[in-house]
Design a protein around this motif. Structure first.
Motif, short mmCIF file in Angstrom:
data_model
loop_
_atom_site.label_atom_id
_atom_site.label_comp_id
_atom_site.label_asym_id
_atom_site.label_seq_id
_atom_site.Cartn_x
_atom_site.Cartn_y
_atom_site.Cartn_z
N ARG A 103 -7.40 -14.59 11.86
CA ARG A 103 -7.02 -13.30 11.28
C ARG A 103 -8.20 -12.47 10.81
NH1 ARG A 103 -2.05 -13.73 7.22
NH2 ARG A 103 -2.48 -11.49 7.24
N ASP A 125 -0.55 5.93 2.52
CA ASP A 125 -0.50 4.62 3.18
C ASP A 125 0.34 4.77 4.44
OD1 ASP A 125 0.14 2.02 3.98
OD2 ASP A 125 0.26 1.27 1.92
N ILE A 185 -6.37 -2.07 0.37
CA ILE A 185 -5.87 -3.15 -0.46
C ILE A 185 -6.27 -4.42 0.26
CG2 ILE A 185 -3.84 -4.15 -1.59
CD1 ILE A 185 -2.47 -1.37 -1.08
N GLY A 188 -4.16 1.25 2.50
CA GLY A 188 -3.12 0.41 3.09
C GLY A 188 -3.50 -1.05 2.94
N GLY A 189 -2.52 -1.90 3.18
CA GLY A 189 -2.75 -3.35 3.13
C GLY A 189 -3.42 -3.79 4.42
N GLU A 219 -6.46 -7.46 -4.02
CA GLU A 219 -5.05 -7.80 -3.76
C GLU A 219 -4.58 -9.10 -4.38
OE1 GLU A 219 -4.86 -8.32 0.54
OE2 GLU A 219 -5.70 -10.33 0.40
N LEU A 246 3.84 5.97 0.38
CA LEU A 246 4.16 5.23 1.60
C LEU A 246 4.93 6.11 2.58
CD1 LEU A 246 5.64 1.89 0.16
CD2 LEU A 246 3.26 2.38 0.73
N ASP A 275 1.72 -2.40 -8.68
CA ASP A 275 2.39 -2.56 -7.38
C ASP A 275 3.85 -2.95 -7.62
OD1 ASP A 275 3.08 -3.10 -4.75
OD2 ASP A 275 1.40 -4.45 -4.37
N ASP A 297 -5.00 -4.64 -7.90
CA ASP A 297 -3.56 -4.55 -7.69
C ASP A 297 -2.88 -5.64 -8.51
OD1 ASP A 297 -1.58 -3.05 -5.90
OD2 ASP A 297 -0.98 -5.11 -5.49
N ARG A 304 1.96 -14.68 -3.85
CA ARG A 304 1.02 -15.73 -3.46
C ARG A 304 1.31 -16.97 -4.30
NH1 ARG A 304 -4.22 -14.75 -4.75
NH2 ARG A 304 -4.88 -16.11 -3.06
N LYS A 305 1.17 -18.13 -3.63
CA LYS A 305 1.57 -19.39 -4.26
C LYS A 305 0.85 -19.65 -5.59
CE LYS A 305 2.68 -22.44 -0.69
NZ LYS A 305 1.99 -23.32 0.23
N ASN A 349 1.34 2.22 -7.42
CA ASN A 349 1.60 1.72 -6.07
C ASN A 349 3.04 1.27 -5.99
OD1 ASN A 349 1.47 0.60 -3.54
ND2 ASN A 349 0.21 -1.17 -4.10
N SER A 375 -4.78 -6.60 5.62
CA SER A 375 -4.50 -7.86 6.33
C SER A 375 -3.11 -7.88 6.95
CB SER A 375 -4.69 -9.05 5.39
OG SER A 375 -3.74 -9.01 4.34
N ASN A 376 -2.27 -6.85 6.63
CA ASN A 376 -0.97 -6.77 7.31
C ASN A 376 -1.15 -6.78 8.83
OD1 ASN A 376 -0.28 -6.09 4.69
ND2 ASN A 376 0.70 -4.14 5.16
N ASN A 385 -1.06 -11.26 -7.09
CA ASN A 385 0.20 -10.92 -6.43
C ASN A 385 1.12 -12.13 -6.50
OD1 ASN A 385 2.21 -10.52 -4.36
ND2 ASN A 385 1.00 -8.77 -3.69
N ILE A 402 -0.16 6.03 -4.76
CA ILE A 402 -0.05 5.65 -3.34
C ILE A 402 1.30 6.15 -2.81
CG2 ILE A 402 0.07 3.77 -1.67
CD1 ILE A 402 -1.79 2.13 -3.41
#
Ligand code: THG
Length: 269
Positions: free
Chosen positions: A206, A160, A226, A194-195, A6, A122, A75, A43, A12-13, A96, A197-198, A9, A120
């Motif tokens: 977490r 997903d 993911i 699926g994601g 993942e 959804l 994605d 991804d 992400r910072k 995706n 860590s959602n 992306n 994928i």
């Protein structure tokens, strides 16, 4: 478990900064470390505004494939960004994603069908996020008619269920898990992804929630995620759970990963 890495992306910072600076070394490093950790797909999400997305996606895909020839997971809801990615991909990518949203169905699904891409799907449509398991299964059923019509075999689908944070509702874990069980029963050839860590968004510790959830999800039929493939604890939990539900012949994968030092207690350096 088919692992979709993942980390590339743009939301992400560190990736947003790398994209802004066109820091190719940083992107190549994220590609290499995820593949070394065992990612089967990477991804790629540009995380930019739609007008810039095709250009950023083209650069990201080109940059990643300078480093690894691993298949990518493109994605994006943007058909032009998908087309840009398809032009640069070293191998047939995973798309995706599609959903019941008209734009995605009409402009993404045909590209996936034409290129023979896995896809994928959804459990989501133009009316929004279905809340109940029954509503999600209805959306999935309608989408399945469309992918069948497009000639996409069901074993090329990654369904997903939309994994939502338990911090937003106590039933979110059960809804995702029950959707997975029904998909596994009704569409046995399809993959379930699926994601991961959602599920733990907005919670402390977490990683504990993610690890507990992945065990339950594997028991419910999930066979892809993911996720961050460099998370050693999560990989250990996945391989342990798969060996416990008969998904690891002679526990070969678990034993091999242990022998290679990829799971279990770290030995002193
Ligand atoms: N389903 C599908 N695609 C998806 C998702 C999904 N793509 C996006 C997302 N969900 C999965 N990808 C990521 C990528 C990065 C992170 C989480 C999910 C991530 N999150 C950290 C966090 O949430 O705290 C930290 C962010 C950071 O490192 O800056 O890294 O559900 N089909």
């Amino acid at each position: 478990m088919l692992i979709i890495g993942e980390k590339i992306n743009g939301t992400r910072k560190e990736v947003a900064a790398a994209i802004a600076a066109r820091d190719a070394d940083k992107i190549r490093e994220l590609a290499r470390t995820q593949v070394e950790a065992g990612a089967n797909y990477l991804d790629v999400n540009a995380g930019t505004s739609p007008d810039l997305e095709p250009e950023v996606m083209r650069w990201l895909v080109r940059t990643v494939q300078q480093e690894v020839d691993t298949p990518l997971s493109i994605d994006t809801p943007n058909p032009l960004a998908l087309a840009a990615a398809l032009g640069e991909a070293a191998q047939t990518p995973l798309v995706n994603s599609i959903s019941g949203e008209a734009e995605r169905l009409e402009r993404i699904l045909p590209q996936a069908a034409e290129h023979g891409c896995p896809l994928i799907m959804l459990a989501l449509d133009d009316t929004g996020m279905p809340k109940t398991v029954d509503d999600r299964m209805r959306v999935i059923g309608r989408l399945l008619e469309r992918t069948d019509d497009a000639g996409i075999p069901q074993d090329r689908l990654f369904i997903d269920p939309l994994i939502m944070a338990i911090s937003t509702g106590d039933e979110q874990g059960n809804v995702a898990l029950e959707t997975m069980r029904r998909v596994r029963e009704q569409i046995p050839d399809a993959h379930i992804t699926g994601g991961l860590s959602n599920i733990s968004f907005g919670m402390p510790a977490r990683s504990l929630i993610n690890q507990a959830f992945v065990v339950l999800a594997i028991s419910a039929g999930m066979d892809s995620a993911i996720m961050d493939p460099t998370n050693r604890d999560l990989i250990g939990m996945i391989l342990a759970a798969e060996s416990l539900v008969g998904k690891d012949r002679f526990c070969r994968t678990f034993n091999g990963a242990f022998r290679d030092g990829r799971i279990g207690p770290r030995t002193a350096a």
